[in-house]
Design a protein around this motif. Structure first.
Motif, PDB file in Angstrom:
ATOM      1  N   UNK A  35      35.457  29.372  48.653  1.00 36.43           N
ATOM      2  CA  UNK A  35      35.341  30.815  48.828  1.00 36.43           C
ATOM      3  C   UNK A  35      34.335  31.272  47.652  1.00 36.43           C
ATOM      4  N   UNK A  36      33.582  32.323  48.399  1.00 32.33           N
ATOM      5  CA  UNK A  36      32.400  33.122  47.519  1.00 32.33           C
ATOM      6  C   UNK A  36      32.976  33.983  46.950  1.00 32.33           C
ATOM      7  N   UNK A  37      33.023  34.343  45.646  1.00 31.57           N
ATOM      8  CA  UNK A  37      33.483  35.423  45.111  1.00 31.57           C
ATOM      9  C   UNK A  37      32.461  36.350  44.440  1.00 31.57           C
ATOM     10  N   UNK A  38      32.606  37.734  44.950  1.00 30.76           N
ATOM     11  CA  UNK A  38      31.549  38.468  44.560  1.00 30.76           C
ATOM     12  C   UNK A  38      31.378  39.002  43.267  1.00 30.76           C
ATOM     13  N   UNK A  39      32.698  39.353  42.649  1.00 30.96           N
ATOM     14  CA  UNK A  39      32.727  40.020  41.310  1.00 30.96           C
ATOM     15  C   UNK A  39      32.441  39.159  40.076  1.00 30.96           C
ATOM     16  N   UNK A  40      32.620  37.862  40.336  1.00 40.07           N
ATOM     17  CA  UNK A  40      32.811  36.674  39.245  1.00 40.07           C
ATOM     18  C   UNK A  40      31.503  35.794  39.502  1.00 40.07           C
ATOM     19  N   UNK A  50      37.706  38.780  40.814  1.00 39.34           N
ATOM     20  CA  UNK A  50      36.880  37.992  41.732  1.00 39.34           C
ATOM     21  C   UNK A  50      36.533  38.581  43.050  1.00 39.34           C
ATOM     22  N   UNK A  51      36.935  38.940  43.844  1.00 38.59           N
ATOM     23  CA  UNK A  51      36.734  39.555  45.018  1.00 38.59           C
ATOM     24  C   UNK A  51      36.237  38.803  45.986  1.00 38.59           C
ATOM     25  N   UNK A  52      37.005  37.781  46.844  1.00 37.96           N
ATOM     26  CA  UNK A  52      36.300  36.939  47.630  1.00 37.96           C
ATOM     27  C   UNK A  52      35.651  37.813  48.897  1.00 37.96           C
ATOM     28  N   UNK A  53      34.359  37.264  49.325  1.00 36.05           N
ATOM     29  CA  UNK A  53      33.745  37.879  50.164  1.00 36.05           C
ATOM     30  C   UNK A  53      33.476  37.132  51.599  1.00 36.05           C
TER      31      UNK A  53
END
Length: 204
Positions: free
Chosen positions: A56-61, A40-43
């Motif tokens: 939460x905005x997730x970069x990878x997903x 997911x990688x939260x950004x």
């Protein structure tokens, strides 16, 4: 012997058919983003509901996770884009704005306590990495890294007095910079927009 074996197999198939048929016919349901095992990688984070909800905005997903802070639980996850890079809220809290670095879009999300819904997508310059919203909610600014531009976007269709308008947010102006912007900050009652260089330490 062969006839007996054939008869026995046919009888088993006949007996088991009512149970096997629904299994064959039923298509497996696709798991929700919340149920998937994925990177997911939260950004970016946005607090809401009197600091009781965290979005939460997730970069990878390319998804938005919704966390109930009272219970410490992720209660929902919604797929909204491809490669999210930032997330912000409108001042009235009704909408979230997410930048999609891969799709080159500003994604407008209607916010609920336990859900988000995509209501508009605004094409912007490539590689959008930052979004900031004016205090009155009428405009926002999106920084695009490699094109070295900042897009000014009209958000007036989202305001409560325009709730029934058929129009959507749109790019109102484009500001060209001599460097690749990463951070944006509105100051002096939103009369000045500061942009920070991603690599050279400059401000504009």
């Amino acid at each position: 012997l062969l006839r007996r074996s054939t008869f026995a197999l046919g009888l088993c198939a006949l007996v088991l058919a009512p149970w096997l048929w629904p299994v064959v016919r039923a298509a497996p349901e696709a798991p929700s983003p919340l149920e998937q095992v994925q990177m997911r990688r939260p950004v970016a984070l946005v607090l809401a509901e009197a600091d009781r909800r965290l979005y939460v905005a997730n970069r990878r997903s390319g998804s938005i996770s919704i966390i109930d802070l009272d219970r410490g639980l992720v209660i929902e996850e919604v797929q909204v884009g491809q490669k999210l890079s930032d997330l912000a809220s409108t001042p009235d809290g009704r909408f979230l704005l997410a930048t999609d670095e891969q799709a080159n879009r500003l994604i407008v999300l209607r916010r609920e306590a336990s859900a988000v819904e995509v209501v508009a997508e605004v094409p912007v310059a490539a590689s959008p990495v930052k979004v900031v919203v004016a205090k009155d909610g009428s405009t926002c600014f999106v920084a695009s890294l490699w094109p070295r531009v900042v897009s000014k976007i009209d958000l007036s269709p989202l305001r409560s007095d325009n709730a029934r308008s058929s129009s959507e947010p749109r790019v109102q102006d484009t500001l060209f910079l001599p460097f690749a912007p990463r951070e944006l900050l509105l100051v002096r009652e939103d009369s000045i927009l500061l942009a920070a260089d991603s690599f050279g330490g400059r401000l504009g």
